[in-house]
Design a protein around this motif. Structure first.
Motif, PDB file in Angstrom:
ATOM      1  N   PHE A 234       5.120  47.857 -33.759  1.00  0.00           N
ATOM      2  CA  PHE A 234       5.082  48.101 -32.320  1.00  0.00           C
ATOM      3  C   PHE A 234       6.497  48.045 -31.745  1.00  0.00           C
ATOM      4  O   PHE A 234       7.190  47.034 -31.867  1.00  0.00           O
ATOM      5  N   SER A 235       6.903  49.112 -31.089  1.00  0.00           N
ATOM      6  CA  SER A 235       8.231  49.155 -30.467  1.00  0.00           C
ATOM      7  C   SER A 235       8.207  48.579 -29.057  1.00  0.00           C
ATOM      8  O   SER A 235       9.246  48.233 -28.495  1.00  0.00           O
ATOM      9  N   ALA A 236       7.030  48.477 -28.466  1.00  0.00           N
ATOM     10  CA  ALA A 236       6.862  47.873 -27.136  1.00  0.00           C
ATOM     11  C   ALA A 236       5.561  47.084 -27.151  1.00  0.00           C
ATOM     12  O   ALA A 236       4.579  47.505 -27.765  1.00  0.00           O
ATOM     13  N   GLY A 237       5.574  45.920 -26.482  1.00  0.00           N
ATOM     14  CA  GLY A 237       4.350  45.134 -26.511  1.00  0.00           C
ATOM     15  C   GLY A 237       4.379  43.911 -25.628  1.00  0.00           C
ATOM     16  O   GLY A 237       5.430  43.474 -25.152  1.00  0.00           O
ATOM     17  N   SER A 259      14.686  49.471 -38.098  1.00  0.00           N
ATOM     18  CA  SER A 259      13.927  50.613 -37.572  1.00  0.00           C
ATOM     19  C   SER A 259      14.613  51.285 -36.395  1.00  0.00           C
ATOM     20  O   SER A 259      14.470  52.481 -36.177  1.00  0.00           O
ATOM     21  N   ASN A 260      15.358  50.497 -35.602  1.00  0.00           N
ATOM     22  CA  ASN A 260      16.059  51.018 -34.422  1.00  0.00           C
ATOM     23  C   ASN A 260      15.104  51.714 -33.448  1.00  0.00           C
ATOM     24  O   ASN A 260      15.455  52.704 -32.823  1.00  0.00           O
ATOM     25  N   LYS A 261      13.861  51.204 -33.349  1.00  0.00           N
ATOM     26  CA  LYS A 261      12.888  51.802 -32.449  1.00  0.00           C
ATOM     27  C   LYS A 261      12.438  50.829 -31.347  1.00  0.00           C
ATOM     28  O   LYS A 261      11.561  51.142 -30.561  1.00  0.00           O
ATOM     29  N   LEU A 262      13.037  49.653 -31.311  1.00  0.00           N
ATOM     30  CA  LEU A 262      12.625  48.648 -30.344  1.00  0.00           C
ATOM     31  C   LEU A 262      12.900  49.082 -28.911  1.00  0.00           C
ATOM     32  O   LEU A 262      13.952  49.654 -28.608  1.00  0.00           O
ATOM     33  N   LYS A 263      11.939  48.809 -28.033  1.00  0.00           N
ATOM     34  CA  LYS A 263      12.137  48.986 -26.592  1.00  0.00           C
ATOM     35  C   LYS A 263      12.136  47.600 -25.933  1.00  0.00           C
ATOM     36  O   LYS A 263      13.165  47.091 -25.551  1.00  0.00           O
ATOM     37  N   ARG A 264      10.970  47.004 -25.816  1.00  0.00           N
ATOM     38  CA  ARG A 264      10.872  45.638 -25.291  1.00  0.00           C
ATOM     39  C   ARG A 264       9.543  45.036 -25.761  1.00  0.00           C
ATOM     40  O   ARG A 264       8.489  45.660 -25.599  1.00  0.00           O
ATOM     41  N   VAL A 265       9.615  43.844 -26.330  1.00  0.00           N
ATOM     42  CA  VAL A 265       8.421  43.157 -26.810  1.00  0.00           C
ATOM     43  C   VAL A 265       8.413  41.740 -26.260  1.00  0.00           C
ATOM     44  O   VAL A 265       9.393  40.998 -26.410  1.00  0.00           O
ATOM     45  N   PHE A 266       7.314  41.379 -25.617  1.00  0.00           N
ATOM     46  CA  PHE A 266       7.140  40.053 -25.026  1.00  0.00           C
ATOM     47  C   PHE A 266       6.045  39.337 -25.811  1.00  0.00           C
ATOM     48  O   PHE A 266       4.929  39.857 -25.955  1.00  0.00           O
ATOM     49  N   ILE A 312      20.238  44.069 -30.409  1.00  0.00           N
ATOM     50  CA  ILE A 312      18.936  43.426 -30.234  1.00  0.00           C
ATOM     51  C   ILE A 312      19.169  42.124 -29.479  1.00  0.00           C
ATOM     52  O   ILE A 312      19.993  41.294 -29.881  1.00  0.00           O
ATOM     53  N   HIS A 313      18.452  41.944 -28.383  1.00  0.00           N
ATOM     54  CA  HIS A 313      18.592  40.755 -27.543  1.00  0.00           C
ATOM     55  C   HIS A 313      17.329  39.914 -27.690  1.00  0.00           C
ATOM     56  O   HIS A 313      16.213  40.384 -27.414  1.00  0.00           O
ATOM     57  N   LEU A 314      17.480  38.685 -28.141  1.00  0.00           N
ATOM     58  CA  LEU A 314      16.365  37.747 -28.276  1.00  0.00           C
ATOM     59  C   LEU A 314      16.544  36.609 -27.287  1.00  0.00           C
ATOM     60  O   LEU A 314      17.595  35.959 -27.259  1.00  0.00           O
ATOM     61  N   VAL A 315      15.518  36.379 -26.464  1.00  0.00           N
ATOM     62  CA  VAL A 315      15.518  35.262 -25.518  1.00  0.00           C
ATOM     63  C   VAL A 315      14.323  34.372 -25.830  1.00  0.00           C
ATOM     64  O   VAL A 315      13.190  34.848 -25.922  1.00  0.00           O
ATOM     65  N   PHE A 324      12.052  40.150 -27.228  1.00  0.00           N
ATOM     66  CA  PHE A 324      13.001  41.003 -27.927  1.00  0.00           C
ATOM     67  C   PHE A 324      13.210  42.258 -27.091  1.00  0.00           C
ATOM     68  O   PHE A 324      12.246  42.838 -26.585  1.00  0.00           O
ATOM     69  N   SER A 325      14.448  42.697 -26.947  1.00  0.00           N
ATOM     70  CA  SER A 325      14.716  43.942 -26.221  1.00  0.00           C
ATOM     71  C   SER A 325      15.971  44.587 -26.776  1.00  0.00           C
ATOM     72  O   SER A 325      16.806  43.946 -27.430  1.00  0.00           O
ATOM     73  N   LEU A 326      16.114  45.857 -26.526  1.00  0.00           N
ATOM     74  CA  LEU A 326      17.283  46.622 -26.945  1.00  0.00           C
ATOM     75  C   LEU A 326      18.173  46.831 -25.727  1.00  0.00           C
ATOM     76  O   LEU A 326      17.722  47.371 -24.714  1.00  0.00           O
TER      77      LEU A 326
END
Length: 336
Positions: A234-237, A259-266, A312-315, A324-326
């Motif tokens: 999942f690239s967004a979730g 993968s370089n497909k990340l958008k934003r995952v919560f 990749i930004h991890l908070v 996670f977000s790009l």
């Protein structure tokens, strides 16, 4: 002098060549087709045989023990009708609404669920080739007749988004397998029980082709207890799990980097015990704090995506949540 010219017989729709009638139906929206179906028995039979495409964009269904509502929207329509099939002491009452106008019909000695299912089956027989933007279903319990229609449908429902609100995970598997995985982009699951600590068993769901092909997931108001590796694609979730470990987060980070497909995952989690600070620092390095004197989270990490201007930004938040977000490269320090 008497007029001896013969009057030409009137030509109706059903007297037109078949190719002309097909052309008329092809250029009509689904509401016009339904109206034409009421013109005559011959025209109704012709439409039922040809099954012209409805080109629907959105289908929304809301089921309760007393009524079923369906919302239909075509590709080129601003107005969309709402149809309610209500339980009535004399049978089934149907209310068709469009903005401020509504019409009510009573079908005596008819069950409202059976009437809805018949009409839903008829609608879906005209949705053969076009792909829905969204198919949503809200139902605490799925009627057996509706399950039968889904199973009997020769072609799975083609939709980009499938959204379902229900009581338990088992209800999801009554419907999800009947969505065509080839076209699915987004899955949305919601609990109607309003209990954030309710556990859903996702074992069967994560094994489905629909789960494996979707790229966006929203699963809230409940938590699942399956390994985080099942969410890597999942690239967004936005979803909640029972617990996460530092090792699982590291694997997820590596997956996003490759993968370089990340958008934003919560991601939310119930048990924070497995997420050890020492293990986090060992795997990710020391966290970055925008304001060390006033820490608003447990830490932030940045990881460069190779050959790009993004990271990749991890908070890791205090409230048992992480993200996670790009983001662009003009950010604070980078961990490698």
């Amino acid at each position: 002098m008497p007029n001896h010219r013969k009057r030409r017989p009137r030509v109706g729709l059903t007297d037109m060549p078949e190719v002309v009638m097909k052309n008329i139906l092809e250029k009509s929206n689904f509401q016009s087709i339904l109206k034409l179906r009421k013109v005559s028995r011959d025209f109704r039979n012709f439409i039922d045989d040809e099954k012209p495409e409805f080109h629907l964009e959105i289908i929304g269904i809301h089921m309760t023990s007393e009524q079923i509502k369906i919302f239909l929207k075509g590709l080129s329509e601003n107005e969309a009708p709402h149809i309610e099939y209500q339980k009535h002491e004399k049978g089934c009452q149907i209310v068709c609404s469009r903005r401020t106008k509504s019409k009510t019909y009573l079908l005596e000695n008819e069950d409202f669920v059976e009437v809805f299912c018949r009409e839903f089956e008829q609608i879906m027989s005209h949705q053969k080739n076009s792909v829905l933007l969204s198919f949503s279903l809200t139902a605490p319990n799925i009627p057996d007749e509706f399950k039968r229609i889904l199973k009997a449908k020769p072609i799975p429902i083609k939709t980009q988004i499938f959204a379902m609100t229900t009581k338990t995970h088992s209800q999801v598997m009554d419907v999800l397998p009947h969505m065509n995985p080839k076209y699915l982009k987004e899955l949305c699951f919601y609990s109607s029980a309003n209990s954030p600590h309710k556990k859903w068993i996702f074992d069967g769901i994560v094994e489905s082709d629909q789960w494996k092909t979707a790229k966006t997931l929203e699963a809230v108001q409940f938590f699942v207890d399956v390994p985080l590796k099942n969410f890597h694609h999942f690239s967004a979730g936005n979803y909640f799990v029972n617990a996460v470990t530092a090792e699982e987060l590291f694997e997820l980070k590596e997956n996003y980097l490759n993968s370089n497909k990340l958008k934003r995952v919560f991601i939310g989690y119930l048990d924070e015990e497995p997420l050890k600070e020492q293990e986090l620092h060992a795997l990710f390095g020391k966290p970055y704090f925008p304001n060390p004197r006033r820490k608003v989270d447990r830490g932030r990490w940045y990881f460069r995506v190779a050959d790009t201007d993004t990271v990749i930004h991890l908070v890791l938040y205090f409230a048992k949540t992480l993200q996670f977000s790009l983001v662009k490269l003009n950010t604070p320090p980078i961990q490698y």
